[in-house]
Design a protein around this motif. Structure first.
Motif, PDB file in Angstrom:
ATOM      1  N   CYS A   6      15.778  19.677 -21.921  1.00 35.60           N
ATOM      2  CA  CYS A   6      15.543  19.575 -20.481  1.00 35.60           C
ATOM      3  C   CYS A   6      15.865  18.499 -19.850  1.00 35.60           C
ATOM      4  CB  CYS A   6      14.058  20.166 -20.182  1.00 35.60           C
ATOM      5  SG  CYS A   6      13.519  21.619 -20.822  1.00 35.60           S
ATOM      6  N   ALA A  45       9.254  18.663 -16.231  1.00 34.19           N
ATOM      7  CA  ALA A  45       8.924  19.557 -17.007  1.00 34.19           C
ATOM      8  C   ALA A  45       7.809  18.985 -18.385  1.00 34.19           C
ATOM      9  CB  ALA A  45      10.048  20.195 -17.706  1.00 34.19           C
ATOM     10  N   THR A  79       4.911  28.459 -14.694  1.00 30.14           N
ATOM     11  CA  THR A  79       5.562  28.628 -15.773  1.00 30.14           C
ATOM     12  C   THR A  79       4.521  28.493 -16.684  1.00 30.14           C
ATOM     13  OG1 THR A  79       6.210  26.455 -15.941  1.00 30.14           O
ATOM     14  CG2 THR A  79       7.801  27.800 -15.260  1.00 30.14           C
ATOM     15  N   ASN A  83       4.465  24.984 -17.747  1.00 25.26           N
ATOM     16  CA  ASN A  83       5.056  25.485 -18.857  1.00 25.26           C
ATOM     17  C   ASN A  83       3.828  26.056 -19.930  1.00 25.26           C
ATOM     18  OD1 ASN A  83       7.472  25.325 -18.110  1.00 25.26           O
ATOM     19  ND2 ASN A  83       8.001  23.445 -19.291  1.00 25.26           N
ATOM     20  N   GLY A 126      10.107  27.871 -18.455  1.00 22.21           N
ATOM     21  CA  GLY A 126      10.638  26.637 -17.993  1.00 22.21           C
ATOM     22  C   GLY A 126      11.978  26.500 -17.945  1.00 22.21           C
ATOM     23  N   ALA A 170      16.308  17.327 -16.127  1.00 20.17           N
ATOM     24  CA  ALA A 170      14.622  17.253 -15.633  1.00 20.17           C
ATOM     25  C   ALA A 170      14.160  16.065 -16.403  1.00 20.17           C
ATOM     26  CB  ALA A 170      14.021  18.390 -16.355  1.00 20.17           C
ATOM     27  N   LEU A 186       7.174  21.739 -13.713  1.00 20.42           N
ATOM     28  CA  LEU A 186       6.960  22.999 -14.504  1.00 20.42           C
ATOM     29  C   LEU A 186       6.114  22.758 -15.608  1.00 20.42           C
ATOM     30  CD1 LEU A 186      10.824  23.607 -15.022  1.00 20.42           C
ATOM     31  CD2 LEU A 186       9.296  24.781 -13.267  1.00 20.42           C
ATOM     32  N   LEU A 194      14.616  26.068 -14.821  1.00 17.79           N
ATOM     33  CA  LEU A 194      15.637  24.952 -14.895  1.00 17.79           C
ATOM     34  C   LEU A 194      17.063  25.523 -14.900  1.00 17.79           C
ATOM     35  CD1 LEU A 194      15.616  22.107 -14.968  1.00 17.79           C
ATOM     36  CD2 LEU A 194      15.655  21.857 -17.227  1.00 17.79           C
TER      37      LEU A 194
END
Length: 539
Positions: A338, A327, A403, A376, A409, A343, A374, A413
């Motif tokens: 995260c 991420a 995302t 984001n 994100g 992640a 991701l 997740l």
């Protein structure tokens, strides 16, 4: 309205070219049949321009002149060039830079004509055995057309682009492998996109959106164009690829390069040697990768050496570890959140977005056989897609969930389940992200037009799904208006992520507002410590 060809135009050119090539990358990859049908021309061109754009943006901190901007662009392309097409593009940009850097700012039409001609000639000279029907042909056609064009810079560019498009359409009539596949040359198509981006940066016109229409063109449709030979050598007979692609940067005296070219030419094909002034980029297809590197050692100091197999199907590696999620996040608080959810977090600054190389490194650094990325941020989509392509070539299975905000994100997740099949997990994460509306508060740096009207420097901007929806003076008031608009469409959960400079009491005031007016809606608050004062997610 046409803009001057100055340092600002070079920056715009790089940004537009990166966006256009990012959009066309997969389509260009799909028609890559020459010199090796390895489906990576679009990706290689994108990565080369990405490196050029990053170099120009880095130079922007010193308010560069035109000379500094074009030299930075050329240097960035040289050190980041990928593949045969990217290496040739780097030399094309270097040829243009050599002329434009010697001109007063802004450059005029005659300087641009000379720059396009120098680019075509220097790229032609860099290729050991030039062939008609390639991006060299397109570059020469652009230079020819520029010399016949009008007396303004934008007219010269319009003529060059028209000449390049006509030459591209004619490439199937020059290379039998293209005619057999029913496509135009992939490298030439990428060069047309780059020239269109320069035209857009100077003329103010939108870049040509018909890239996909140009990619598949039968010889009959493309054969009417004028022939613009870019080489004196005939196309060689078709041969099997010779094992490996070898690329490296080389620190060497210019007078050592002629002997190096001769030695490398005997070792393989698709030889391209570009650069100058002590720094060179070497590209060759060969069955003897060790000998190709040894030749570089004898000439100077090779570095950033890359060796990869050509035209051989490589079975994907078995999973090397559990499935991973990478991420990209704008604050260490969000990164920690995260990471706690399992992640791998890549923390970045808003003014230093990661490139495809950094993203690919993060993917491969997980050591996993399956990775979900991701990004984001919608601005990272093209870089994320290119990074995924690079990681897949290493045998890693990668999916990019599109995302557009850290809030999406977080939602993706939250439903990640590594015990599910990979495709099912990606679908669930994509659905969760798509069901999350996102808002953001920002402070305007300058006066500008927005979707909500004109803002002044210092105004608080409330964005919903990426568009400015509210302009105000008080951060708390704007945050309340944004939240109310987002909840007007319904919602069950509000997520508030506080930035590093969020005012004390902001989260509590918004929580009270939700409790008082929206029964049944839960609220969670996190310390994200990102640059934006507040991020809002509504699921």
């Amino acid at each position: 309205m046409p803009q001057p060809l100055d340092a600002a135009a070079v920056r715009r050119w790089c940004r537009i070219a990166l966006d256009v090539l990012g959009s066309a990358r997969e389509d260009i990859d799909a028609i890559n049949v020459y010199p090796v049908a390895d489906g990576d021309t679009g990706t290689n061109l994108y990565l080369t321009v990405e490196s050029a754009a990053q170099a120009v943006e880095a130079a922007d901190t010193a308010r560069p002149t035109l000379a500094q901007a074009v030299r930075a662009m050329a240097h960035g392309a040289l050190i980041g060039a990928r593949g045969n097409s990217g290496t040739i593009l780097a030399q094309l940009l270097r040829g243009m830079a050599e002329v434009l850097a010697a001109e007063p700012e802004p450059a005029g039409p005659e300087a641009l004509r000379r720059a396009l001609r120098r680019a075509a000639r220097s790229a032609h000279d860099a290729v050991a055995h030039p062939v008609d029907g390639t991006m060299l042909t397109v570059a020469t056609a652009a230079a020819d057309a520029a010399e016949r064009a009008g007396d303004r810079v934008d007219e010269v560019l319009a003529g060059a682009c028209a000449g390049a498009r006509a030459a591209l359409a004619a490439t199937p009539g020059q290379l039998p492998v293209l005619a057999e596949a029913g496509v135009v040359d992939a490298g030439g198509s990428g060069l047309v996109a780059v020239l269109d981006a320069l035209d857009a940066a100077v003329s103010g016109r939108a870049p040509d959106a018909s890239i996909r229409d140009r990619l598949a063109r039968s010889p009959a449709e493309g054969g009417a164009g004028e022939r613009h030979p870019a080489a004196v050598c005939p196309a060689p007979a078709a041969t099997e690829p010779r094992g490996f692609e070898v690329i490296y940067l080389l620190d060497a005296d210019d007078d050592a390069v002629a002997a190096l070219r001769r030695r490398l030419d005997a070792l393989g094909d698709s030889l391209v040697v570009v650069g100058g002034e002590g720094l060179w980029h070497i590209h060759i297809h060969t069955a003897q990768p060790g000998a190709a590197v040894e030749a570089g050692i004898e000439a100077g100091r090779p570095h950033r050496i890359g060796i990869s197999a050509l035209a051989t199907a490589v079975a994907p590696r078995p999973p090397r570890g559990p499935r991973a999620v990478v991420a990209v996040l704008p604050g260490d608080g969000l990164a920690g959140l995260c990471a706690d959810a399992g992640a791998t977090a890549l923390t970045v600054r808003a003014d230093e977005p990661p490139g495809a190389g950094e993203l690919a490194g993060a993917i491969l650094g997980t050591g996993a056989g399956e990775v979900v990325l991701l990004p984001n941020d919608h601005a990272l989509w093209h870089a994320a897609a290119a990074a995924a392509e690079r990681a897949r070539s290493d045998g890693t299975r990668v999916a990019v969930v599109p995302t557009r905000s850290p809030m999406q994100g977080i939602a993706a997740l939250a439903v990640h389940a590594p015990e599910r099949r990979f495709d099912e997990d990606v679908v669930a994460m994509t659905a969760a992200a798509g069901a999350t509306r996102f808002g953001e508060l920002a402070v305007a740096e300058r006066q500008s037009w927005t979707t909500a009207g004109i803002c002044q420097a210092g105004d608080v901007l409330g964005l919903i799904d990426g568009d400015v929806a509210v302009i105000g003076e008080d951060l708390g008031d704007v945050a309340g208006q944004v939240l109310e608009r987002m909840l007007a469409a319904g919602g069950e959960l509000v997520t508030l992520v506080l930035g590093a400079e969020a005012p004390h009491g902001l989260a509590a005031a918004l929580e009270d507002r939700v409790r008082g007016a929206h029964y049944g809606v839960d609220t969670v608050v996190y310390e994200g410590r990102q640059g934006a004062p507040l991020l809002i997610g509504v699921e």
